[in-house]
Design a protein around this motif. Structure first.
Motif, short mmCIF file in Angstrom:
data_model
loop_
_atom_site.label_atom_id
_atom_site.label_comp_id
_atom_site.label_asym_id
_atom_site.label_seq_id
_atom_site.Cartn_x
_atom_site.Cartn_y
_atom_site.Cartn_z
N TRP A 1 0.83 -1.21 0.00
CA TRP A 1 0.00 0.00 0.00
C TRP A 1 0.87 1.26 0.00
CZ3 TRP A 1 -4.19 2.26 -1.28
CH2 TRP A 1 -4.47 3.53 -0.78
N ASP A 2 1.96 1.23 0.76
CA ASP A 2 2.85 2.39 0.81
C ASP A 2 3.28 2.78 -0.60
OD1 ASP A 2 2.69 2.53 3.52
OD2 ASP A 2 4.60 1.53 3.91
N SER A 3 3.65 1.78 -1.38
CA SER A 3 4.11 2.05 -2.74
C SER A 3 2.97 2.58 -3.61
CB SER A 3 4.67 0.77 -3.37
OG SER A 3 5.77 0.34 -2.65
N ILE A 4 1.81 1.96 -3.46
CA ILE A 4 0.65 2.38 -4.27
C ILE A 4 0.26 3.80 -3.91
CG2 ILE A 4 -1.80 1.94 -4.69
CD1 ILE A 4 -1.08 -1.07 -4.02
N GLU A 5 0.23 4.06 -2.62
CA GLU A 5 -0.16 5.39 -2.15
C GLU A 5 0.79 6.46 -2.67
OE1 GLU A 5 0.19 6.02 2.06
OE2 GLU A 5 -1.50 7.39 2.10
N ALA B 1 2.74 6.24 -5.27
CA ALA B 1 2.68 6.35 -6.73
C ALA B 1 1.42 7.09 -7.18
CB ALA B 1 2.71 4.96 -7.36
N HIS B 2 0.31 6.84 -6.51
CA HIS B 2 -0.94 7.46 -6.97
C HIS B 2 -1.17 8.84 -6.38
CE1 HIS B 2 -4.93 7.83 -8.58
NE2 HIS B 2 -5.41 8.06 -7.37
N PHE B 3 -0.95 8.95 -5.09
CA PHE B 3 -1.24 10.22 -4.43
C PHE B 3 -0.02 11.12 -4.31
CE2 PHE B 3 -4.57 7.40 -2.81
CZ PHE B 3 -5.70 8.15 -3.06
N GLY B 4 1.18 10.53 -4.52
CA GLY B 4 2.39 11.32 -4.36
C GLY B 4 2.65 11.62 -2.91
N GLY B 5 3.48 12.61 -2.64
CA GLY B 5 3.76 12.98 -1.26
C GLY B 5 4.91 12.19 -0.71
N THR C 1 4.98 10.35 2.07
CA THR C 1 4.67 9.35 3.07
C THR C 1 5.20 7.98 2.72
OG1 THR C 1 2.57 9.01 1.96
CG2 THR C 1 2.59 10.49 3.86
N ARG D 1 8.66 1.52 -5.36
CA ARG D 1 9.85 0.74 -5.70
C ARG D 1 10.63 1.46 -6.78
NH1 ARG D 1 12.12 -4.29 -6.65
NH2 ARG D 1 11.81 -4.84 -8.79
#
Lengths: 225, 216
Positions: free
Chosen positions: B29-33, B35-39, B41, B45
């Motif tokens: 989720w960290d990676s998805i978040e 990649a999609h939302f940026g930031g 946090t 990969r």
């Protein structure tokens, strides 16, 4: 074998995957969303369309809810199709990044899970073509998949041969067989995910099984008859 | 009997064929978040920064000094240009509004540095190893050097042009992966690099930009 049984929920699957309702929390776009934050802030249920609308509005909590509801099944499917945990993880991430990026295009004609699994199959198929190029250079030893010994009563040699035979199926047959016989998708679901008619799906499954029987016929002659 | 035995075998396969392992869904989720939302946090990969500097301190200082001198020369030449009668800027752009074209109206020192950088980067990426186990250690060092120069250029006037900026962003991403490749030796990483190169159309854009800057 029951030709079109309903998909049985996996141990990792959440109930939300089936009833299409989700726990939802309040929007908090400025902070990192983790499982505990979701659990703390989750207080009421919202429908899937509402959740999608919130994701489209930039709600990270809602996005995490969708992810929690669908990621176990997406990961399972990716792993069954690839047999590689790293790749499955990578493709699961790719699936959700693509899904969130294209969510505005999701019209709700099919279930969100179907749409997500369609993306998963596409991501895996596209990437595996390239991965295979590298794998072809590897030794046979690296091709051997570890076998879960759970399942007494089946000849280990036959089991290993079956696994090899499944690996050796062409992509369309393998995907259909894995989705139906291994992961428990119905023909209707597979047809929607793959974008083919149900009849095509049944035909592919039949062909796949016939190929497996043929591949095992020297060990189990009755399969060849 | 035959069907029963085959069905038994398939039921067994359901439990034994590629049994999914446990997965760290929070890490995914960290990676998805990210990649999609940026930031800041999470880290994807692909965009993960390499741990630690792979360049010796003296090399860093040399690069920094080069940049400082370059900026000084650039500013001086800009002042001289402002003092002289205004001339229309020379660009390598085609029709107005073409976002893919690189605006090469940058100060001469940056132009030279950018031209050299683009050429060297193109050469490096074209010679990307096809097999990780035969990767040359020098290759990763060259990639690390180019990664540093990418970041310096991203903070320079060379990146004022949106197309060049976009190209530098993509090159930073690709070069980071190339640098990591030496450490991981992973086929998947190599595949990801090739995928990134293809999906972002990096090599053709790089060649176009190199041609545009060297033509000036």
């Amino acid at each position: 074998m029951d030709p079109d049984r309903r998909a049985s929920p996996s141990p990792e699957q959440t109930p939300g995957d089936h009833d299409r309702t989700f726990l939802a929390g309040t929007a908090s776009n400025s902070q990192h969303v983790n499982r505990s934050a979701v659990a703390l802030q989750s207080s009421y249920r919202v429908s899937e369309p509402d959740l999608i609308a919130r994701v489209l509005a930039g709600d990270r909590i809602a996005a995490r809810e969708l992810y929690d509801a669908h990621s176990p099944r997406v990961f399972r499917l990716a792993f069954r199709l690839t047999g590689d945990a790293d790749l499955a993880r990578e493709f699961t991430q790719d699936t959700f990044v693509r899904a969130f990026g294209q969510l505005a295009r999701f019209r709700g004609d099919s279930a969100l899970s179907t749409w997500l699994h369609r993306i998963t199959v596409t991501v895996v198929a596209n990437a595996m073509r390239k991965v295979k190029r590298f794998r072809e250079r590897e030794t046979d030893l690296e091709d051997v998949h570890p076998i879960n010994s759970d399942g007494p009563g089946v000849d280990p040699v036959l089991r290993e041969r079956l696994h090899r035979a499944i690996d050796g199926l062409s992509e369309i047959y393998k995907t259909t067989l894995i989705m139906h016989d291994i992961e428990g998708y119905t023909h209707t679901e597979i047809a929607e995910v793959l974008g083919v008619a149900e009849g095509t799906c049944k035909s592919r499954l039949s062909q796949a099984r016939a190929q497996l029987r043929a591949a095992l016929s020297d060990l189990a002659p009755e399969f060849g008859s | 009997m035959t069907d029963e035995r085959f069905d038994e075998l398939m039921r067994d396969a359901k439990k034994t064929y590629r049994t999914p392992p446990t997965a760290d869904f929070d890490a995914m989720w960290d990676s998805i978040e990210a990649a999609h939302f940026g930031g800041a946090t999470g880290t994807t990969r692909l965009r993960e920064r390499p741990r630690g500097s792979r360049l010796p301190a003296m090399q860093w200082m040399g690069i920094a000094a080069t940049l400082v001198v370059g900026i000084g020369i650039g500013r001086l030449s800009l002042r001289l240009e402002h003092a002289a009668p205004a001339a229309p800027p020379v660009t390598a752009m085609g029709p107005a509004g073409s976002a893919d074209r690189i605006d090469t109206t940058m100060a001469r020192p940056y132009e030279i540095e950018t031209s050299q950088y683009l050429g060297q980067t193109a050469a490096l990426l074209v010679s990307l190893p096809t097999e990780t186990r035969t990767a040359d250690p020098q290759f990763a060092m060259r990639a690390a050097d180019l990664l540093t120069r990418t970041r310096l250029l991203m903070d320079s006037p060379a990146a004022n042009d949106p197309a060049m900026r976009s190209l530098l962003d993509d090159l930073e991403l690709v070069l980071m992966q190339v640098v990591r490749l030496q450490g991981s030796g992973s086929r998947t990483d190599l595949d990801l690099i090739n995928r990134a190169l293809e999906q972002r159309d990096v090599i053709p854009r790089l060649r176009t930009a190199a041609a545009a800057t060297s033509a000036n």
